[in-house]
Design a protein around this motif. Sequence first.
Motif, short mmCIF file in Angstrom:
data_model
loop_
_atom_site.label_atom_id
_atom_site.label_comp_id
_atom_site.label_asym_id
_atom_site.label_seq_id
_atom_site.Cartn_x
_atom_site.Cartn_y
_atom_site.Cartn_z
N LYS A 56 0.77 -1.18 0.06
CA LYS A 56 -0.01 0.05 0.02
C LYS A 56 0.84 1.23 -0.12
N ASP A 91 -5.63 -3.04 -1.26
CA ASP A 91 -6.34 -4.20 -0.61
C ASP A 91 -6.93 -5.51 -1.50
N ASP A 94 -3.94 -7.65 -1.82
CA ASP A 94 -3.59 -8.29 -0.45
C ASP A 94 -4.52 -9.58 -0.34
#
Length: 97
Positions: A56, A91, A94
């Motif tokens: 991120k 996100d 991930d």
Amino acid sequence: MSKANKSNKAIKYRLYPNDEQKVMFAKTFGCCRFVYNQLLALQKQRYKDGESHLSKLKSNEFATRTLKKDYDFLKEIDKFAVSNAVFHLADAYDRFF
């Protein structure tokens, strides 16, 4: 003692933006889409090359340092909108990996 009933409530809002706000909304949504797609292309290329995906923070650095330098129109919108687009993609990556 009995358990209290839990209920979900929803509140709907409707915005009535003026013309200037409509333009700003369009710019913001367009820039977020642009940043998201640029980073998605970068992440795909890194995956194709066998490299790990960017975190991120690294993705956010890329967006603020590289993309904003190359594309001046990204400076017209709120920086948090761009960061949120970056964080949503990071996100998703991930969760995928």
